[in-house]
Design a protein around this motif. Structure first.
Motif, short mmCIF file in Angstrom:
data_model
loop_
_atom_site.label_atom_id
_atom_site.label_comp_id
_atom_site.label_asym_id
_atom_site.label_seq_id
_atom_site.Cartn_x
_atom_site.Cartn_y
_atom_site.Cartn_z
N PRO A 168 -5.94 5.03 -2.62
CA PRO A 168 -5.37 5.90 -1.59
C PRO A 168 -6.23 7.11 -1.27
O PRO A 168 -6.27 7.55 -0.11
CB PRO A 168 -4.04 6.34 -2.22
CG PRO A 168 -3.72 5.29 -3.23
CD PRO A 168 -5.03 4.84 -3.76
N GLN A 205 -8.72 12.06 -4.17
CA GLN A 205 -9.56 11.09 -4.83
C GLN A 205 -9.55 11.35 -6.33
O GLN A 205 -9.21 12.44 -6.79
CB GLN A 205 -10.99 11.14 -4.28
CG GLN A 205 -11.07 10.76 -2.81
CD GLN A 205 -12.49 10.44 -2.38
OE1 GLN A 205 -13.16 9.61 -2.99
NE2 GLN A 205 -12.93 11.09 -1.31
N GLU A 230 -5.28 7.16 -8.68
CA GLU A 230 -5.03 7.45 -7.27
C GLU A 230 -3.70 6.88 -6.79
O GLU A 230 -3.02 7.50 -5.97
CB GLU A 230 -6.19 6.91 -6.42
CG GLU A 230 -7.49 7.67 -6.67
CD GLU A 230 -8.54 7.43 -5.59
OE1 GLU A 230 -8.21 6.85 -4.53
OE2 GLU A 230 -9.71 7.83 -5.81
N ASN A 231 -3.31 5.71 -7.30
CA ASN A 231 -2.03 5.14 -6.88
C ASN A 231 -0.85 5.80 -7.57
O ASN A 231 0.27 5.77 -7.05
CB ASN A 231 -2.02 3.63 -7.15
CG ASN A 231 -2.82 2.84 -6.13
OD1 ASN A 231 -2.34 2.55 -5.04
ND2 ASN A 231 -4.06 2.51 -6.48
N GLN A 262 -9.46 7.32 -1.18
CA GLN A 262 -10.52 6.90 -0.27
C GLN A 262 -9.98 6.22 0.99
O GLN A 262 -10.72 6.02 1.95
CB GLN A 262 -11.47 5.93 -0.98
CG GLN A 262 -12.38 6.57 -2.00
CD GLN A 262 -13.53 5.64 -2.37
OE1 GLN A 262 -13.75 4.59 -1.78
NE2 GLN A 262 -14.28 6.03 -3.39
N LYS A 263 -8.69 5.86 0.92
CA LYS A 263 -8.08 5.08 2.00
C LYS A 263 -8.92 3.82 2.26
O LYS A 263 -9.25 3.48 3.40
CB LYS A 263 -7.95 5.91 3.28
CG LYS A 263 -7.06 7.14 3.12
CD LYS A 263 -6.96 7.92 4.43
CE LYS A 263 -6.00 9.09 4.30
NZ LYS A 263 -6.41 10.08 3.29
N GLU A 280 -1.22 14.57 1.30
CA GLU A 280 -2.55 14.00 1.44
C GLU A 280 -3.06 13.60 0.05
O GLU A 280 -3.31 14.47 -0.79
CB GLU A 280 -3.51 15.01 2.07
CG GLU A 280 -4.91 14.45 2.34
CD GLU A 280 -4.91 13.33 3.37
OE1 GLU A 280 -5.84 12.50 3.31
OE2 GLU A 280 -3.98 13.27 4.21
N TRP A 302 -6.62 -1.14 -3.95
CA TRP A 302 -6.44 -0.09 -2.93
C TRP A 302 -6.57 1.28 -3.59
O TRP A 302 -5.93 1.56 -4.60
CB TRP A 302 -5.07 -0.20 -2.27
CG TRP A 302 -4.78 0.91 -1.31
CD1 TRP A 302 -3.92 1.96 -1.48
CD2 TRP A 302 -5.39 1.09 -0.02
NE1 TRP A 302 -3.95 2.78 -0.39
CE2 TRP A 302 -4.84 2.28 0.54
CE3 TRP A 302 -6.33 0.38 0.72
CZ2 TRP A 302 -5.20 2.75 1.79
CZ3 TRP A 302 -6.71 0.86 1.97
CH2 TRP A 302 -6.14 2.03 2.50
N VAL A 320 0.86 -1.18 0.00
CA VAL A 320 0.00 0.00 0.00
C VAL A 320 0.90 1.23 0.00
O VAL A 320 1.77 1.38 0.87
CB VAL A 320 -0.92 -0.01 1.23
CG1 VAL A 320 -1.66 1.32 1.36
CG2 VAL A 320 -1.90 -1.17 1.15
N VAL A 324 2.64 4.81 0.45
CA VAL A 324 2.66 5.84 1.49
C VAL A 324 3.10 7.14 0.84
O VAL A 324 4.18 7.22 0.24
CB VAL A 324 3.62 5.46 2.64
CG1 VAL A 324 3.66 6.58 3.68
CG2 VAL A 324 3.19 4.15 3.28
#
Length: 420
Positions: A340, A138, A394-395, A342-343, A135, A338, A129, A131
């Motif tokens: 990110p 979306q 998003e990734n 939306q976490k 921040e 995954w 995932v 990091v």
């Protein structure tokens, strides 16, 4: 569709299978109704035989000049009785078929118990995932910031749950579909197919979308249906066929638009393009023998997983529990990517083994030494293109709001490595 003979042989087992899905017992009533139907058919055969004898007596009587009035009156009464028995047997059969058509598939023994997605089991997880040192946004924030994802224009044209993609994002979605098709056809042995986007009632019923899910689909004014997934025309292409066993497994894939009314989803995923009335998906369908379907299910799921791995999208495979397994499926794996922004893990593919459930509804069989037998059908997303686009965005996002394009997609993007 369920095998009525198997239900009669083990009504308690049938009800126990329904109970796993939270449904009430029905086997006893179905067995009783079937006994009524069989009794009506037996009486029908007996009275049809009587009518033949009576017709012969009337014919002989007329030849010899006898008065056949009473015999003819009896023949009229017998005819009316036979018609009533035929109607009764047909009505009972329709009632039984209606109930069986409304019942979901029996679950595989390995499906875990549970009422909803909270009881789904993680089979395995792949990838780290990411990091970020900022921040993460979306997908709709990224797309609107780039000026390439236009929701107001889509709403003006069509209403809510539609999206207009422009420029590099439009090309990225097209690239994803092409990449998926090329991988599944060139490496995994699926045959590319272009299918109709409109199908008839029989195709929808055979693939268990009717009658239960009518409200989830769009119907045209001439009675046809916009496909909710290419699973429908791909699977229904073998309806009514008796296939040569040497042809199996049949593996087909199609990139198509899909249409869903999203009935009952009010308030869910309102922002962005995660839940749309129209979206693109690469569908995988396999038609195989009962002995091979479990292995084919694993193979299909791995084909879908390989797409996520090549795009470097972290995912986890989920074995769906009893309460979350779809109507037609005996066993389902969901792949959750995954996101990110939306976490959260969100479904990006679903691969199901329906066993002979769909085959019975559409009478799809193959030749065996002991005569025709029902095939097993499987279907899966390889993948949902729009949701994969969201995951890529998003990734692959940067602090500046750009999007890094995965290496596997760059040849399809003319060598472009970044959007923005």
């Amino acid at each position: 569709m369920h095998d009525l003979r198997a239900l009669r042989a083990d009504p308690a087992g049938f009800d126990a299978a329904l109970a796993r899905r939270g449904l009430s017992p029905v086997a006893g009533d179905l067995v009783r109704r079937d006994e009524e139907r069989r009794a009506a058919l037996q009486a029908l055969q007996e009275q049809q035989a009587q009518r033949k004898v009576l017709a012969k007596e009337i014919g002989q009587g007329k030849k010899t000049g006898q008065d056949t009035t009473s015999l003819e009156q009896k023949a009229v009464e017998l005819r009316d009785h036979i018609a009533a028995l035929e109607a009764s047997a047909a009505q009972i059969e329709n009632d039984i078929s209606g109930v069986l058509a409304s019942l979901p598939n029996r679950l595989d023994e390995t499906v875990p118990e549970g009422r909803d997605e909270e009881s789904n089991q993680v089979v395995h997880q792949w990838g780290e995932v990411p990091v970020f040192d900022f921040e993460p946004k979306q997908h709709f924030e990224l797309g609107e910031q780039l000026g390439l994802m236009d929701f107001p224009t889509a709403a003006k044209l069509s209403g809510a749950r539609f999206t207009v993609l422009r420029g590099a994002l439009a090309r990225l979605e097209r690239a994803l579909g092409q990449f998926m098709l090329d991988t599944h056809t060139q490496e995994f042995g699926y045959s590319e197919t272009i299918v109709p986007l409109l199908v008839n009632d029989a195709a929808m019923y055979g693939t268990d979308k009717l009658p239960k899910f009518a409200e989830d689909s769009f119907q045209t004014t001439d009675g046809r249906w916009l496909i909710p997934t290419a699973e429908v025309p791909l699977t229904a292409s073998v309806a009514g066929e008796i296939l040569d066993a040497k042809m199996l497994p049949l593996r087909m894939t199609a990139l198509s638009s899909c249409f869903r009314s999203e009935a009952g989803s009010a308030g869910r995923d309102v922002r962005g393009m995660l839940r749309q009335h129209q979206f693109s998906k690469v569908e995988l369908v396999s038609v195989t023998t009962p002995e091979a379907s479990a292995d084919e299910h694993e193979r299909m799921t791995r084909c879908a997983e390989s797409i996520l791995e090549r795009l470097n999208i972290p995912y986890r495979r989920m074995l769906l529990c009893a309460g979350d397994t779809g109507f037609g499926a005996a066993r389902t794996f969901d792949l959750e990517g995954w996101l990110p922004g939306q976490k959260a893990w969100r479904e990006i593919s679903s691969c199901s083994n329906t066993r002979d459930f769909q085959a019975r509804r559409m009478n799809a069989r193959y030749r065996t030494e002991n005569g025709p037998a029902f095939v097993h059908t499987l279907n899966g997303s390889g993948l949902a293109v729009g949701r994969t686009l969201i995951a890529v965005m998003e990734n692959g996002q940067t602090a500046e709001g750009a999007i890094e394009i995965p290496a596997a997609l760059q040849p399809y993007m003319g060598g472009l490595t970044r959007i923005g």
